[in-house]
Design a protein around this motif. Structure first.
Motif, mmCIF file in Angstrom:
data_model
loop_
_atom_site.group_PDB
_atom_site.id
_atom_site.type_symbol
_atom_site.label_atom_id
_atom_site.label_comp_id
_atom_site.label_asym_id
_atom_site.label_seq_id
_atom_site.Cartn_x
_atom_site.Cartn_y
_atom_site.Cartn_z
ATOM 1 N N ALA A 1 5.728 -19.741 95.250
ATOM 2 C CA ALA A 1 6.814 -19.668 96.232
ATOM 3 C C ALA A 1 6.868 -18.262 96.826
ATOM 4 C CB ALA A 1 8.140 -19.993 95.565
ATOM 5 N N VAL A 2 7.153 -18.207 98.102
ATOM 6 C CA VAL A 2 7.308 -16.925 98.778
ATOM 7 C C VAL A 2 8.595 -16.271 98.295
ATOM 8 C CG1 VAL A 2 7.744 -15.851 101.025
ATOM 9 C CG2 VAL A 2 6.020 -17.638 100.820
ATOM 10 N N ASP A 3 8.507 -15.009 97.925
ATOM 11 C CA ASP A 3 9.691 -14.241 97.541
ATOM 12 C C ASP A 3 10.205 -13.541 98.794
ATOM 13 O OD1 ASP A 3 11.622 -12.510 96.613
ATOM 14 O OD2 ASP A 3 10.355 -11.599 95.068
ATOM 15 N N PRO A 4 11.279 -14.040 99.404
ATOM 16 C CA PRO A 4 11.770 -13.453 100.649
ATOM 17 C C PRO A 4 12.105 -11.972 100.526
ATOM 18 C CG PRO A 4 13.029 -15.435 100.090
ATOM 19 C CD PRO A 4 12.109 -15.139 98.946
ATOM 20 N N ALA A 5 12.475 -11.530 99.339
ATOM 21 C CA ALA A 5 12.813 -10.121 99.136
ATOM 22 C C ALA A 5 11.609 -9.220 99.405
ATOM 23 C CB ALA A 5 13.337 -9.896 97.728
ATOM 24 N N LEU A 6 10.401 -9.697 99.117
ATOM 25 C CA LEU A 6 9.196 -8.899 99.369
ATOM 26 C C LEU A 6 8.882 -8.771 100.852
ATOM 27 C CD1 LEU A 6 6.737 -10.002 96.545
ATOM 28 C CD2 LEU A 6 7.946 -7.820 96.780
ATOM 29 N N LEU A 7 9.420 -9.678 101.661
ATOM 30 C CA LEU A 7 9.151 -9.659 103.094
ATOM 31 C C LEU A 7 10.218 -8.909 103.892
ATOM 32 C CD1 LEU A 7 7.908 -13.323 103.599
ATOM 33 C CD2 LEU A 7 6.535 -11.237 103.515
ATOM 34 N N GLN A 8 11.231 -8.394 103.231
ATOM 35 C CA GLN A 8 12.295 -7.665 103.927
ATOM 36 C C GLN A 8 11.841 -6.252 104.297
ATOM 37 O OE1 GLN A 8 15.151 -8.914 105.013
ATOM 38 N NE2 GLN A 8 14.632 -10.898 104.137
ATOM 39 N N HIS A 9 12.487 -5.697 105.285
ATOM 40 C CA HIS A 9 12.109 -4.369 105.797
ATOM 41 C C HIS A 9 12.223 -3.272 104.755
ATOM 42 C CE1 HIS A 9 16.162 -2.572 106.212
ATOM 43 N NE2 HIS A 9 16.534 -3.847 106.322
ATOM 44 N N ASP A 10 13.141 -3.405 103.828
ATOM 45 C CA ASP A 10 13.359 -2.363 102.832
ATOM 46 C C ASP A 10 12.725 -2.689 101.478
ATOM 47 O OD1 ASP A 10 15.077 -4.457 102.305
ATOM 48 O OD2 ASP A 10 16.862 -3.204 102.061
ATOM 49 N N SER A 11 11.760 -3.600 101.489
ATOM 50 C CA SER A 11 11.094 -3.972 100.239
ATOM 51 C C SER A 11 10.129 -2.884 99.791
ATOM 52 C CB SER A 11 10.327 -5.283 100.425
ATOM 53 O OG SER A 11 9.188 -5.071 101.239
ATOM 54 N N LYS A 12 9.694 -2.981 98.541
ATOM 55 C CA LYS A 12 8.719 -2.007 98.031
ATOM 56 C C LYS A 12 7.382 -2.131 98.763
ATOM 57 C CE LYS A 12 7.194 -4.964 94.252
ATOM 58 N NZ LYS A 12 7.057 -5.132 92.828
ATOM 59 N N MET A 13 7.140 -3.288 99.366
ATOM 60 C CA MET A 13 5.885 -3.505 100.075
ATOM 61 C C MET A 13 5.876 -2.800 101.433
ATOM 62 S SD MET A 13 3.894 -7.134 100.595
ATOM 63 C CE MET A 13 4.920 -7.901 101.819
ATOM 64 N N GLU B 1 -7.682 2.602 99.904
ATOM 65 C CA GLU B 1 -7.985 4.016 99.692
ATOM 66 C C GLU B 1 -6.775 4.797 99.209
ATOM 67 O OE1 GLU B 1 -9.687 5.409 103.353
ATOM 68 O OE2 GLU B 1 -11.579 4.372 102.987
ATOM 69 N N ILE B 2 -5.601 4.479 99.723
ATOM 70 C CA ILE B 2 -4.411 5.220 99.280
ATOM 71 C C ILE B 2 -3.759 4.560 98.073
ATOM 72 C CG2 ILE B 2 -3.919 6.151 101.562
ATOM 73 C CD1 ILE B 2 -1.494 4.152 101.576
ATOM 74 N N LYS B 3 -4.367 3.460 97.639
ATOM 75 C CA LYS B 3 -3.835 2.701 96.506
ATOM 76 C C LYS B 3 -2.394 2.302 96.771
ATOM 77 C CE LYS B 3 -6.860 5.038 93.437
ATOM 78 N NZ LYS B 3 -7.883 4.766 92.762
ATOM 79 N N GLY B 4 -2.164 1.814 98.004
ATOM 80 C CA GLY B 4 -0.842 1.330 98.405
ATOM 81 C C GLY B 4 -0.441 0.135 97.577
ATOM 82 N N ILE B 5 0.783 -0.263 97.715
ATOM 83 C CA ILE B 5 1.293 -1.408 96.944
ATOM 84 C C ILE B 5 0.769 -2.680 97.580
ATOM 85 C CG2 ILE B 5 3.367 -2.634 96.230
ATOM 86 C CD1 ILE B 5 4.815 0.053 96.323
ATOM 87 N N VAL B 6 -0.285 -3.203 96.988
ATOM 88 C CA VAL B 6 -0.867 -4.478 97.404
ATOM 89 C C VAL B 6 -1.034 -5.286 96.125
ATOM 90 C CG1 VAL B 6 -2.777 -5.603 98.592
ATOM 91 C CG2 VAL B 6 -2.099 -3.321 99.289
ATOM 92 N N PRO B 7 -0.027 -6.099 95.793
ATOM 93 C CA PRO B 7 -0.028 -6.787 94.505
ATOM 94 C C PRO B 7 -0.940 -8.016 94.456
ATOM 95 C CG PRO B 7 1.894 -7.395 95.745
ATOM 96 C CD PRO B 7 1.141 -6.381 96.569
ATOM 97 N N PHE B 8 -1.991 -8.016 95.270
ATOM 98 C CA PHE B 8 -2.841 -9.191 95.345
ATOM 99 C C PHE B 8 -4.144 -8.802 96.020
ATOM 100 C CE2 PHE B 8 0.391 -8.891 98.577
ATOM 101 C CZ PHE B 8 -0.380 -8.618 99.682
ATOM 102 N N ASP B 9 -5.138 -9.626 95.864
ATOM 103 C CA ASP B 9 -6.401 -9.457 96.571
ATOM 104 C C ASP B 9 -6.476 -10.490 97.675
ATOM 105 O OD1 ASP B 9 -7.419 -7.382 95.037
ATOM 106 O OD2 ASP B 9 -8.097 -8.764 93.496
ATOM 107 N N LEU B 10 -7.093 -10.126 98.780
ATOM 108 C CA LEU B 10 -7.212 -11.054 99.899
ATOM 109 C C LEU B 10 -8.089 -12.238 99.523
ATOM 110 C CD1 LEU B 10 -6.793 -11.950 102.782
ATOM 111 C CD2 LEU B 10 -8.606 -10.407 103.466
ATOM 112 N N ILE B 11 -9.219 -11.979 98.919
ATOM 113 C CA ILE B 11 -10.140 -13.072 98.582
ATOM 114 C C ILE B 11 -10.530 -12.979 97.122
ATOM 115 C CG2 ILE B 11 -12.419 -13.998 99.032
ATOM 116 C CD1 ILE B 11 -12.058 -13.240 101.925
#
Length: 115
Positions: free
Chosen positions: A26-38, A105-115
């Motif tokens: 399920a999509v976590d709407p909180a992760l898609l908000q403007h002020d999310s950690k993402m 490269e900056i090791k940003g918050i990407v809690p997943f891999d694309l593929i």
């Protein structure tokens, strides 16, 4: 490229939605908000990005409510999904690939891999 560049934010949103689709999570709407950690971007910029992703057909199901012009009153992103056009854009667009490389490269918050 910076963490708040348009294409970096678009990559994060689309990659997250694609991962949710592939893993049947399920999509976590909180992760898609403007002020999310993402993202952590200003609200108007976020509205601009979400509106354009939906208008361009890359996402669907984002319910945005406006009053007095373009002031966001409410956003329900629980039903937000990536579309086939969004998947194609995510996987084939060279600018989004640069955004992915930048985040890696900056090791940003990407809690997943694309593929």
């Amino acid at each position: 490229m910076a963490k708040d560049d348009y294409h970096v934010i678009v990559y994060q949103i689309l990659a997250y939605l694609y991962t949710c689709l592939k893993t049947d999570e399920a999509v976590d709407p909180a992760l898609l908000q403007h002020d999310s950690k993402m993202m952590d971007i200003n609200r108007n910029y976020w509205v601009y990005i979400i509106e354009n992703l939906q208008e361009q057909g890359y996402i669907r199901g984002a319910e945005l409510s406006f009053a007095m012009g373009h002031v966001l009153v409410n956003a329900d992103l629980s039903a937000c999904q990536i579309t086939p056009a969004g998947i194609e854009y995510l996987c084939d667009d060279s600018t989004l690939k640069k955004a992915y490389t930048f985040l890696k490269e900056i090791k940003g918050i990407v809690p997943f891999d694309l593929i």
